[in-house]
Design a protein around this motif. Structure first.
Motif, PDB file in Angstrom:
ATOM      1  N   GLY A  71       0.874  -1.323  -0.010  1.00 22.08           N
ATOM      2  CA  GLY A  71      -0.056   0.300  -0.100  1.00 22.08           C
ATOM      3  C   GLY A  71       0.721   1.487   0.422  1.00 22.08           C
ATOM      4  O   GLY A  71       0.633   2.390   0.034  1.00 22.08           O
ATOM      5  N   SER A  72       2.240   0.712  -0.022  1.00 27.71           N
ATOM      6  CA  SER A  72       2.693   2.407  -0.347  1.00 27.71           C
ATOM      7  C   SER A  72       3.403   2.753  -1.587  1.00 27.71           C
ATOM      8  O   SER A  72       4.132   2.092  -2.057  1.00 27.71           O
ATOM      9  CB  SER A  72       4.645   2.377   1.270  1.00 27.71           C
ATOM     10  OG  SER A  72       3.837   2.209   2.176  1.00 27.71           O
ATOM     11  N   THR A  73       3.322   3.914  -1.584  1.00 25.27           N
ATOM     12  CA  THR A  73       3.828   4.560  -3.175  1.00 25.27           C
ATOM     13  C   THR A  73       5.012   5.712  -2.678  1.00 25.27           C
ATOM     14  O   THR A  73       4.620   6.625  -1.858  1.00 25.27           O
ATOM     15  CB  THR A  73       2.084   5.098  -4.057  1.00 25.27           C
ATOM     16  OG1 THR A  73       1.800   5.923  -2.952  1.00 25.27           O
ATOM     17  CG2 THR A  73       1.514   3.394  -4.413  1.00 25.27           C
ATOM     18  N   TRP A  74       5.241   6.650  -3.251  1.00 23.71           N
ATOM     19  CA  TRP A  74       6.224   7.609  -3.240  1.00 23.71           C
ATOM     20  C   TRP A  74       6.023   8.239  -4.701  1.00 23.71           C
ATOM     21  O   TRP A  74       5.697   7.876  -6.147  1.00 23.71           O
ATOM     22  CB  TRP A  74       7.678   7.375  -3.254  1.00 23.71           C
ATOM     23  CG  TRP A  74       7.945   6.236  -4.375  1.00 23.71           C
ATOM     24  CD1 TRP A  74       8.123   4.680  -4.094  1.00 23.71           C
ATOM     25  CD2 TRP A  74       8.799   7.233  -4.879  1.00 23.71           C
ATOM     26  NE1 TRP A  74       8.624   4.616  -4.980  1.00 23.71           N
ATOM     27  CE2 TRP A  74       9.667   5.819  -5.906  1.00 23.71           C
ATOM     28  CE3 TRP A  74       9.226   7.576  -5.412  1.00 23.71           C
ATOM     29  CZ2 TRP A  74      10.708   5.607  -6.850  1.00 23.71           C
ATOM     30  CZ3 TRP A  74      10.214   8.309  -6.279  1.00 23.71           C
ATOM     31  CH2 TRP A  74      10.637   6.706  -7.186  1.00 23.71           C
ATOM     32  N   SER A  84      10.105  11.579 -10.630  1.00 23.77           N
ATOM     33  CA  SER A  84       9.787   9.340 -10.238  1.00 23.77           C
ATOM     34  C   SER A  84       9.271   9.634  -9.489  1.00 23.77           C
ATOM     35  O   SER A  84       8.247  10.319  -7.946  1.00 23.77           O
ATOM     36  CB  SER A  84      11.545   9.083  -9.899  1.00 23.77           C
ATOM     37  OG  SER A  84      11.986   9.986  -9.385  1.00 23.77           O
ATOM     38  N   SER A  85       8.793   8.138  -9.912  1.00 24.49           N
ATOM     39  CA  SER A  85       7.239   7.710  -8.685  1.00 24.49           C
ATOM     40  C   SER A  85       7.681   5.764  -8.943  1.00 24.49           C
ATOM     41  O   SER A  85       8.019   5.198 -10.045  1.00 24.49           O
ATOM     42  CB  SER A  85       6.198   8.486  -8.910  1.00 24.49           C
ATOM     43  OG  SER A  85       5.877   7.923 -10.413  1.00 24.49           O
ATOM     44  N   GLY A  86       6.704   5.651  -7.927  1.00 34.61           N
ATOM     45  CA  GLY A  86       7.087   3.641  -7.541  1.00 34.61           C
ATOM     46  C   GLY A  86       6.375   3.225  -6.554  1.00 34.61           C
ATOM     47  O   GLY A  86       5.013   4.005  -5.861  1.00 34.61           O
ATOM     48  N   ASP A  87       6.374   2.679  -5.630  1.00 37.43           N
ATOM     49  CA  ASP A  87       6.474   1.294  -4.405  1.00 37.43           C
ATOM     50  C   ASP A  87       7.528   1.924  -3.808  1.00 37.43           C
ATOM     51  O   ASP A  87       8.782   1.816  -3.883  1.00 37.43           O
ATOM     52  CB  ASP A  87       6.054   0.252  -5.928  1.00 37.43           C
ATOM     53  CG  ASP A  87       5.785  -0.726  -6.046  1.00 37.43           C
ATOM     54  OD1 ASP A  87       5.278  -1.542  -6.670  1.00 37.43           O
ATOM     55  OD2 ASP A  87       7.150  -0.250  -5.989  1.00 37.43           O
ATOM     56  N   VAL A 135       7.360   8.487   0.817  1.00 35.26           N
ATOM     57  CA  VAL A 135       6.560   8.097   0.746  1.00 35.26           C
ATOM     58  C   VAL A 135       4.792   8.212   1.316  1.00 35.26           C
ATOM     59  O   VAL A 135       5.023   8.122   2.720  1.00 35.26           O
ATOM     60  CB  VAL A 135       7.295   6.581   1.456  1.00 35.26           C
ATOM     61  CG1 VAL A 135       6.161   5.196   1.875  1.00 35.26           C
ATOM     62  CG2 VAL A 135       7.880   6.240   0.865  1.00 35.26           C
ATOM     63  N   GLU A 136       4.188   7.966   0.813  1.00 36.58           N
ATOM     64  CA  GLU A 136       2.371   7.335   1.785  1.00 36.58           C
ATOM     65  C   GLU A 136       1.985   6.823   1.800  1.00 36.58           C
ATOM     66  O   GLU A 136       3.103   5.653   0.558  1.00 36.58           O
ATOM     67  CB  GLU A 136       1.941   8.375   0.120  1.00 36.58           C
ATOM     68  CG  GLU A 136       2.406  10.213  -0.131  1.00 36.58           C
ATOM     69  CD  GLU A 136       1.963  10.803   1.590  1.00 36.58           C
ATOM     70  OE1 GLU A 136       2.665  11.802   1.464  1.00 36.58           O
ATOM     71  OE2 GLU A 136       0.947  10.283   2.133  1.00 36.58           O
ATOM     72  N   PRO A 137       1.542   6.244   2.784  1.00 34.43           N
ATOM     73  CA  PRO A 137       1.280   7.168   3.858  1.00 34.43           C
ATOM     74  C   PRO A 137       2.102   6.768   4.177  1.00 34.43           C
ATOM     75  O   PRO A 137       1.813   7.883   5.894  1.00 34.43           O
ATOM     76  CB  PRO A 137      -0.843   6.203   4.602  1.00 34.43           C
ATOM     77  CG  PRO A 137       0.059   4.775   3.964  1.00 34.43           C
ATOM     78  CD  PRO A 137       0.964   4.653   2.833  1.00 34.43           C
TER      79      PRO A 137
END
Ligand SMILES: CC1CCN(C(=N)N)CC1
Ligand SMILES: CC1CCN(C(=N)N)CC1
Length: 329
Positions: A71-74, A84-87, A135-137
């Motif tokens: 459930g974490s993403t950035w 950039s983005s991902g998990d 990183v979220e959440p």
């Protein structure tokens, strides 16, 4: 424990790349240690191959110690517009002799063209404060925050050099790395950066001018970005210097060598030699150079990037106590 790792400048010292190992068996990557951000993210097998041009990628499925953070993403956008983005995975990360067994490794799924085109750079390792981790959440800790407690001292030092390998040291101050005195200055980490206020500057052999300059020590930015008033005072001293809107900065004749730029760090000073202000050839036609000193317009504070750091031995103290600068050996 202590640790040291060599860091290598790319062409024109545009960025410095440092080896890290991720996973089991270890996967070796070259990344940009960035004191201006706080995420460890890497090119990965989760990316579209069209976004990869020569980089080495992290494959979490090929690591027996990787563990997905469900459930974490950035997602990050940098000062130059790149992104950039991902998990997120937890995995073993080693820098030199230092290992963090459960470091958050942010696997890229997408990167912007600036990163795709930067073929030797496999990602970033943030050395800013964990408060600005993206990183979220649940924000994750930087490598430094994870290792800090086991270091002989909660600090790291930055010793970048012009056109030759330098080093990041963790947990100790190498007395051979600097000469003269060390000047301390309080760090303002309220924005998540290594912030400090310089008391002023001098141009060449001119008198020191008291002029507070608030900025951050930032290994991830190439140039020295200062207030417009300071930058124009500097370029006023160079025959033929001018702002070139096409190039987006000040350019000037590459010779003669421009004056040094001196900035204060508490009671001490750091001198950027004139030949380092000639950052790179701007146009071969009339031998102009692009300035290593440019304005910080639009950022909100100044950035003491690599041009400022490679002439000094910078020590960033991990707890909220002063870090300090010293002249390079
Ligand atoms: C304030 C900005 C400085 C440059 N950046 C960086 N080194 N990651 C982005 C943030
Ligand atoms: C701080 C980061 C800014 C973006 N970068 C880049 N375009 N290669 C890397 C460093």
């Amino acid at each position: 424990t202590t640790g040291t790792i060599a860091t290598d400048p790319e062409k024109h010292d545009v960025e410095y790349l440092t080896p890290i190992s991720v996973g089991t068996p270890s996967q070796d990557l070259m990344v940009d240690f960035d004191t201006g951000s706080s995420d460890l993210w890497v090119f990965s097998t989760e990316m579209s191959t069209s976004d990869i041009k020569g980089q080495t990628v992290y494959d979490p499925n090929n690591s027996s110690t990787s563990e997905k953070v469900q459930g974490s993403t950035w997602k990050i956008t940098y000062g130059d517009g790149s992104s950039s983005s991902g998990d997120v995975y937890l995995d073993t990360v080693t820098i030199g002799d230092l290992t963090v067994p459960n470091q958050a490794v942010e696997a890229a799924k997408k990167v912007s063209s600036e990163f795709t085109d930067d073929s030797h750079n496999d990602g970033l390792l943030g050395l800013g404060f964990s408060a600005i981790n993206a990183v979220e959440p649940t924000p994750q800790n930087t490598f430094f925050d994870n290792i800090k407690g086991s270091l002989d001292a909660p600090l790291f030092t930055v010793d970048l050099k012009h056109g030759t390998p330098g080093s990041f040291n963790f947990g100790y101050i190498d007395p051979a790395a600097y000469i003269g005195n060390i000047s301390w200055t309080p760090v303002d980490s309220s924005q998540g950066y290594w912030g400090f206020t310089s008391p002023g500057y001098a141009v060449g052999t001119g008198a020191f001018r008291n002029h507070s300059i608030s900025g951050i020590a930032d290994t991830g930015t190439t140039l020295l970005l200062l207030p417009k008033s300071v930058v124009s005072a500097y370029y006023k001293e160079i025959q033929g210097a001018q702002y070139d809107s096409d190039q987006g900065g000040y350019i000037f004749p590459c010779s003669p060598t421009p004056p040094d730029f001196v900035f204060g760090v508490n009671k001490g000073i750091v001198t950027v030699p004139g030949d380092m202000v000639s950052y790179a050839p701007a146009d071969s036609a009339n031998q102009n150079c692009f300035g290593g000193i440019q304005t910080d317009t639009g950022i909100g504070f100044s950035i003491f990037g690599d041009v400022a750091l490679k002439t000094s031995f910078v020590h960033l103290h991990g707890s909220i106590v002063p870090g300090y600068y010293a002249d390079c050996a």
